[in-house]
Design a protein around this motif. Structure first.
Motif, PDB file in Angstrom:
ATOM      1  N   UNK A  25       0.843  -1.199   0.000  1.00 50.67           N
ATOM      2  CA  UNK A  25       0.000   0.000   0.000  1.00 50.67           C
ATOM      3  C   UNK A  25       0.874   1.243   0.000  1.00 50.67           C
ATOM      4  N   UNK A  26       0.461   2.255  -0.753  1.00 46.69           N
ATOM      5  CA  UNK A  26       1.175   3.534  -0.779  1.00 46.69           C
ATOM      6  C   UNK A  26       0.148   4.658  -0.727  1.00 46.69           C
ATOM      7  N   UNK A  27       0.456   5.683   0.038  1.00 46.30           N
ATOM      8  CA  UNK A  27      -0.438   6.835   0.168  1.00 46.30           C
ATOM      9  C   UNK A  27       0.426   8.078   0.333  1.00 46.30           C
ATOM     10  N   UNK A  28      -0.112   9.234  -0.051  1.00 43.89           N
ATOM     11  CA  UNK A  28       0.591  10.492   0.216  1.00 43.89           C
ATOM     12  C   UNK A  28      -0.383  11.506   0.787  1.00 43.89           C
ATOM     13  N   UNK A  29       0.167  12.576   1.333  1.00 43.03           N
ATOM     14  CA  UNK A  29      -0.673  13.644   1.863  1.00 43.03           C
ATOM     15  C   UNK A  29      -1.617  14.181   0.788  1.00 43.03           C
ATOM     16  N   UNK A  30      -2.841  14.455   1.205  1.00 41.16           N
ATOM     17  CA  UNK A  30      -3.830  15.130   0.366  1.00 41.16           C
ATOM     18  C   UNK A  30      -4.220  16.409   1.084  1.00 41.16           C
ATOM     19  N   UNK A  31      -4.051  17.531   0.425  1.00 45.04           N
ATOM     20  CA  UNK A  31      -4.364  18.827   1.013  1.00 45.04           C
ATOM     21  C   UNK A  31      -5.804  19.202   0.661  1.00 45.04           C
ATOM     22  N   UNK A  32      -6.607  19.471   1.663  1.00 42.90           N
ATOM     23  CA  UNK A  32      -7.990  19.890   1.434  1.00 42.90           C
ATOM     24  C   UNK A  32      -8.006  21.372   1.078  1.00 42.90           C
ATOM     25  N   UNK A  33      -8.570  21.677  -0.067  1.00 42.43           N
ATOM     26  CA  UNK A  33      -8.643  23.065  -0.509  1.00 42.43           C
ATOM     27  C   UNK A  33      -9.624  23.865   0.342  1.00 42.43           C
ATOM     28  N   UNK A  34      -9.328  25.145   0.485  1.00 42.02           N
ATOM     29  CA  UNK A  34     -10.252  26.050   1.134  1.00 42.02           C
ATOM     30  C   UNK A  34     -11.177  26.705   0.114  1.00 42.02           C
ATOM     31  N   UNK A  35     -11.893  27.699   0.557  1.00 42.16           N
ATOM     32  CA  UNK A  35     -12.819  28.411  -0.314  1.00 42.16           C
ATOM     33  C   UNK A  35     -13.612  29.412   0.482  1.00 42.16           C
TER      34      UNK A  35
ATOM     35  N   UNK B 259       5.267  11.390   2.834  1.00 43.65           N
ATOM     36  CA  UNK B 259       5.003  12.623   3.587  1.00 43.65           C
ATOM     37  C   UNK B 259       5.201  13.845   2.690  1.00 43.65           C
ATOM     38  N   UNK B 260       4.406  13.892   1.632  1.00 42.62           N
ATOM     39  CA  UNK B 260       4.492  14.997   0.681  1.00 42.62           C
ATOM     40  C   UNK B 260       3.086  15.354   0.215  1.00 42.62           C
ATOM     41  N   UNK B 261       2.801  16.638   0.050  1.00 38.27           N
ATOM     42  CA  UNK B 261       1.471  17.056  -0.425  1.00 38.27           C
ATOM     43  C   UNK B 261       1.373  16.930  -1.938  1.00 38.27           C
ATOM     44  N   UNK B 262       1.012  15.758  -2.424  1.00 35.70           N
ATOM     45  CA  UNK B 262       1.005  15.486  -3.860  1.00 35.70           C
ATOM     46  C   UNK B 262      -0.364  15.635  -4.504  1.00 35.70           C
ATOM     47  N   UNK B 263      -1.368  15.981  -3.713  1.00 38.29           N
ATOM     48  CA  UNK B 263      -2.722  16.047  -4.252  1.00 38.29           C
ATOM     49  C   UNK B 263      -3.550  17.043  -3.452  1.00 38.29           C
ATOM     50  N   UNK B 264      -4.540  17.624  -4.120  1.00 37.14           N
ATOM     51  CA  UNK B 264      -5.511  18.495  -3.464  1.00 37.14           C
ATOM     52  C   UNK B 264      -6.903  17.883  -3.616  1.00 37.14           C
ATOM     53  N   UNK B 265      -7.750  18.157  -2.643  1.00 35.97           N
ATOM     54  CA  UNK B 265      -9.101  17.596  -2.622  1.00 35.97           C
ATOM     55  C   UNK B 265     -10.106  18.726  -2.491  1.00 35.97           C
ATOM     56  N   UNK B 266     -11.125  18.690  -3.332  1.00 36.47           N
ATOM     57  CA  UNK B 266     -12.161  19.722  -3.328  1.00 36.47           C
ATOM     58  C   UNK B 266     -13.312  19.283  -2.432  1.00 36.47           C
ATOM     59  N   UNK B 267     -13.526  19.965  -1.318  1.00 38.11           N
ATOM     60  CA  UNK B 267     -14.548  19.510  -0.364  1.00 38.11           C
ATOM     61  C   UNK B 267     -15.966  19.780  -0.856  1.00 38.11           C
ATOM     62  N   UNK B 268     -16.904  19.202  -0.157  1.00 39.05           N
ATOM     63  CA  UNK B 268     -18.317  19.454  -0.430  1.00 39.05           C
ATOM     64  C   UNK B 268     -18.651  20.902  -0.089  1.00 39.05           C
ATOM     65  N   UNK B 269     -19.705  21.413  -0.714  1.00 36.84           N
ATOM     66  CA  UNK B 269     -19.941  22.852  -0.675  1.00 36.84           C
ATOM     67  C   UNK B 269     -20.964  23.307   0.359  1.00 36.84           C
ATOM     68  N   UNK B 270     -21.755  22.389   0.916  1.00 38.13           N
ATOM     69  CA  UNK B 270     -22.770  22.812   1.880  1.00 38.13           C
ATOM     70  C   UNK B 270     -22.482  22.221   3.249  1.00 38.13           C
ATOM     71  N   UNK B 271     -22.909  22.921   4.272  1.00 37.20           N
ATOM     72  CA  UNK B 271     -22.727  22.446   5.647  1.00 37.20           C
ATOM     73  C   UNK B 271     -23.450  21.121   5.843  1.00 37.20           C
ATOM     74  N   UNK B 272     -24.634  21.003   5.280  1.00 41.61           N
ATOM     75  CA  UNK B 272     -25.388  19.760   5.432  1.00 41.61           C
ATOM     76  C   UNK B 272     -24.608  18.570   4.875  1.00 41.61           C
ATOM     77  N   UNK B 273     -24.065  18.707   3.657  1.00 45.64           N
ATOM     78  CA  UNK B 273     -23.278  17.624   3.058  1.00 45.64           C
ATOM     79  C   UNK B 273     -22.048  17.313   3.901  1.00 45.64           C
ATOM     80  N   UNK B 274     -21.432  18.361   4.414  1.00 41.88           N
ATOM     81  CA  UNK B 274     -20.214  18.189   5.207  1.00 41.88           C
ATOM     82  C   UNK B 274     -20.504  17.410   6.488  1.00 41.88           C
ATOM     83  N   UNK B 275     -21.539  17.787   7.213  1.00 43.63           N
ATOM     84  CA  UNK B 275     -21.881  17.094   8.454  1.00 43.63           C
ATOM     85  C   UNK B 275     -22.336  15.666   8.160  1.00 43.63           C
TER      86      UNK B 275
END
Length: 293
Positions: free
Chosen positions: A108-118, A192-208
């Protein structure tokens, strides 16, 4: 050179595909493959993916992301399969970093994923949490390490040994990682490297709701693997959960004067939703075992 197949399950997400696929396709080498599995989309997902240059597999109807991932990895002979999601945007060098790590034949291999803001509240909360960093998963205090399929490479031999993903509603990534390790593929690498960004969900309801879903799958997985050593956290009474997260939010607002009230409140709501759902599911499972209510 180790060939890698990138597998992306997607349903009704045509607007997200160009930003996801463009940076990936720019990094592929001869022998690599990018497979988009259309899980019964009603929009033009398949057409957008094909126009971008990806190989497209179309499921006959919605079967869920883990079924789509299984279809994807089984359709390619690549010795390593790199799973990602349509919300992800890779950074330069992503594929080469994984290729170099794969040359040592880990399971298994994984790297850091940075969650984008907005600008939206849900985006701001997600960016503060940064829940996809490798350190959150590499040292699981309750059981074996695991990584999300937002950015997870798995050797084909490991996938074949365990039969791929169990087709669950949620938590199939942790379940796969645990079964791979229990099958003897214990070489797990967190880059241990930020090789990817992730676009979060846009509403509070979806997030919770997302965090409530995590709580449910966490309970199911801990219960399922308890006989293999996974620790079960005793469920806490709902009133105690609510009181604890209210206190935490108040303390945070007092000590972090620049912390926006709305962000802190939604952050606490997500934690409470996770814990409440975990508790409800775990109580049900234990009751079914005859171990308690």
């Amino acid at each position: 050179m180790t060939a890698i197949a990138v597998v992306i399950p997607v349903r009704d997400a045509a607007p997200l595909l160009p930003d996801c696929l463009g940076p990936i396709l720019a990094q592929v080498r001869p022998g690599d493959e990018v497979v988009v599995v259309d899980d019964g989309s009603a929009d033009d997902t398949a057409a957008v993916a094909a126009a971008a240059g990806a190989r497209v597999l179309r499921q006959p109807g919605p079967a869920g992301p883990y079924a789509a991932r299984n279809a994807g990895w089984r359709a390619t002979p690549a010795p390593y399969v790199l799973f990602t999601d349509v919300r992800c945007v890779v950074r330069p060098g992503w594929l080469e970093h994984f290729r170099r790590a794969a040359s040592g034949a880990p399971g298994l291999i994984f790297s850091d994923v940075v969650v984008r803001g907005g600008s939206r509240l849900a985006e701001r909360v997600a960016a503060r949490r940064q829940h996809l960093l490798a350190r959150h998963y590499a040292d699981d205090p309750y059981f074996l390490p695991y990584f999300p399929t937002a950015n997870l490479a798995v050797s084909r031999v490991a996938l074949e040994a365990v039969g791929g993903f169990r087709e669950m509603v949620s938590g199939g990534d942790a379940d796969l990682c645990w079964r791979v390790q229990l099958a003897g593929f214990e070489d797990v690498r967190a880059l241990d490297e930020p090789l990817m960004e992730w676009r979060p969900r846009l509403t509070v309801r979806e997030f919770v709701q997302q965090w409530a879903k995590y709580g449910n799958s966490n309970a199911i997985l801990r219960h399922t693997y308890a006989d293999r050593g996974a620790a079960i956290e005793p469920p806490i009474a709902p009133l105690h959960v609510a009181a604890r997260h209210v206190r935490r939010a108040v303390r945070r607002l007092r000590h972090e004067r620049d912390s926006p009230v709305a962000v802190t409140v939604v952050d606490a709501l997500a934690d409470a939703a996770h814990e409440l759902t975990y508790g409800r599911t775990m109580r049900r499972l234990l009751a079914e075992d005859g171990q308690g209510g």
